[in-house]
Motif scaffolding. Sequence first.
Motif, PDB file in Angstrom:
ATOM      1  N   ALA A 196       0.849  -1.196   0.000  1.00 21.37           N
ATOM      2  CA  ALA A 196       0.000   0.000   0.000  1.00 21.37           C
ATOM      3  C   ALA A 196       0.884   1.246   0.000  1.00 21.37           C
ATOM      4  CB  ALA A 196      -0.920  -0.007   1.208  1.00 21.37           C
ATOM      5  N   THR A 197       0.385   2.334  -0.585  1.00 19.97           N
ATOM      6  CA  THR A 197       1.135   3.587  -0.604  1.00 19.97           C
ATOM      7  C   THR A 197       0.211   4.737  -0.219  1.00 19.97           C
ATOM      8  OG1 THR A 197       0.700   4.020  -2.954  1.00 19.97           O
ATOM      9  CG2 THR A 197       2.671   2.752  -2.417  1.00 19.97           C
ATOM     10  N   LEU A 198       0.794   5.719   0.461  1.00 23.83           N
ATOM     11  CA  LEU A 198       0.011   6.866   0.922  1.00 23.83           C
ATOM     12  C   LEU A 198       0.937   8.049   1.176  1.00 23.83           C
ATOM     13  CD1 LEU A 198      -2.667   8.128   2.079  1.00 23.83           C
ATOM     14  CD2 LEU A 198      -1.960   7.210   4.303  1.00 23.83           C
ATOM     15  N   SER A 199       0.475   9.253   0.824  1.00 21.84           N
ATOM     16  CA  SER A 199       1.117  10.501   1.238  1.00 21.84           C
ATOM     17  C   SER A 199       0.165  11.207   2.186  1.00 21.84           C
ATOM     18  CB  SER A 199       1.424  11.396   0.034  1.00 21.84           C
ATOM     19  OG  SER A 199       2.443  10.843  -0.762  1.00 21.84           O
ATOM     20  N   LEU A 200       0.655  11.552   3.369  1.00 18.93           N
ATOM     21  CA  LEU A 200      -0.180  12.139   4.415  1.00 18.93           C
ATOM     22  C   LEU A 200       0.434  13.455   4.867  1.00 18.93           C
ATOM     23  CD1 LEU A 200      -2.644  11.718   6.289  1.00 18.93           C
ATOM     24  CD2 LEU A 200      -1.098  10.588   7.901  1.00 18.93           C
ATOM     25  N   VAL A 201      -0.363  14.515   4.823  1.00 16.31           N
ATOM     26  CA  VAL A 201       0.071  15.844   5.234  1.00 16.31           C
ATOM     27  C   VAL A 201      -0.693  16.220   6.497  1.00 16.31           C
ATOM     28  CG1 VAL A 201       0.291  18.269   4.577  1.00 16.31           C
ATOM     29  CG2 VAL A 201       0.475  16.480   2.830  1.00 16.31           C
ATOM     30  N   GLN A 202       0.031  16.505   7.581  1.00 15.47           N
ATOM     31  CA  GLN A 202      -0.607  16.903   8.832  1.00 15.47           C
ATOM     32  C   GLN A 202      -0.209  18.328   9.178  1.00 15.47           C
ATOM     33  OE1 GLN A 202       0.242  14.515  12.295  1.00 15.47           O
ATOM     34  NE2 GLN A 202      -0.862  15.888  13.674  1.00 15.47           N
ATOM     35  N   CYS A 203      -1.198  19.154   9.554  1.00 13.78           N
ATOM     36  CA  CYS A 203      -0.946  20.534   9.966  1.00 13.78           C
ATOM     37  C   CYS A 203      -1.492  20.740  11.371  1.00 13.78           C
ATOM     38  CB  CYS A 203      -1.612  21.520   9.012  1.00 13.78           C
ATOM     39  SG  CYS A 203      -1.095  21.340   7.289  1.00 13.78           S
ATOM     40  N   ASP A 204      -0.650  21.196  12.296  1.00 12.83           N
ATOM     41  CA  ASP A 204      -1.072  21.539  13.653  1.00 12.83           C
ATOM     42  C   ASP A 204      -1.121  23.048  13.773  1.00 12.83           C
ATOM     43  OD1 ASP A 204      -1.123  18.887  14.240  1.00 12.83           O
ATOM     44  OD2 ASP A 204       0.689  18.862  15.446  1.00 12.83           O
TER      45      ASP A 204
END
Length: 462
Positions: A196-204
């Motif tokens: 599986a592949t994923l790009s995850l962007v998290q902003c706090d």
Amino acid sequence: MENFIEYLQQKFAELSAKLPNDKDAKLEAMRTQALKTIIAEGLPTSKDELWRHYPVEKQLFSQYDVQMEADPYQPLDQYFKCSVHDINTDMFTMLNGWYAHKNAPLTTFPNGVIVGSIMAAIEQYPELVFSHLTKFYSDKADKFVRLNELFFNDGFFVYVPDQVSVEKPMQFVSIVNSQRKLMINSHSLIILGKQATLSLVQCDDSLQSDQSFANNVIEIVMDESSRLHYYKMENKDAQSMELNHIFVHQKAYSVFRSNAITFNAGFLRNMIHVNLAEHFADAKLYGLYLVDKKQFVDNQVYVNHAVPDCTSYQLYKGIADDESRANFNGHIVVRPQAQRTSAFQTNKNIALTDEARITTKPFLEIYADDVKCSHGATIGQLDEEAMFYLKSRGICERNARALLMYAFANEIVNFVEIDSLRERLLEMTQKRLSGELSACTHCAFPCGEEKNFSFKIDLSKI
């Protein structure tokens, strides 16, 4: 700290029956054990080695509010202006520790990907969640992780099935927006199946907050040959206290890329623990932290090479101005059976004033003999020869300083593989270094108080 622990006992007795899924036997057992551990062993203080750089006990109040239900839903763009925009992502939101949604706490996409609230996932897919939740902690999980287990009411959940490639990046924004002193314990779980592949962007981000305390845990479980690119941006206000605990468990041939960029912080601690559990797992960790005034940021990186033929690489950079403080603690462990390991670690820092304080501790712990490992750390000032060269080419001192800092910082940003995100982050980095980016620039609520932010450089102290 004793007063804070007494408060936790009282608060848990008051709220335990109101926490989501309070009747679930596994959650109840986890919370009960967490409380016993905190009472018996306490919470970390500045007397503990990994916490000695800042008196965390003085940051904690004996009274916090715990928000027991989600805020009424309203579209994100009505109260938040995202700094990282136009990057073509599927966006999801956590508001004050709760997954924000109109009427769908959990979404299942046609390709089998599941995204939403972890509490909703526990109700609908308990076997999937509990087969991973808290299963890959190690002895590096400190007692603030137990505090998270005690009170966590929600979190972000992602499941990507075997052989599914998520083409469009996911972005989840974690926002604190309250005039109360909130204690937030968010617990997120990211599961990637085989290949599986994923790009995850998290902003706090912070909008309105009054000395909030966010204590977050993210668990990432990567099956064989999976790939995850994880990007984290932090832009918090000066009153905030945030502890982030990220646990990554990698199986064979998995590839993990992490890039954490801190633009503003109050009291911020990022702990990332990577466990290379099966052969040919690969992890590359990048970080950039830009602090000024009295901000404090602490990056704790731990990489465990448990088996042969794995690789890891770390590169963290920081710039500290005014009276700010920054700490980096990098720890790589190579177990006796982890032959043919490649592990490299570098930390570079620039202190712009005599009052700015930077500490760094790269650490290799090697028990195997067939390895390639190195580590290094630097703390310095802007290069005088480079300044002279730029000025001799007709560039003024201010622009010369800005160019040198930008060149130093953008190496980390250039590792971002999403083109639109990289361009936006380069722009935000440039604004931050020139004093044009603050923790309030994207707030849709005028607070009535004019605030001036700067990132000044005192040339006399360089």
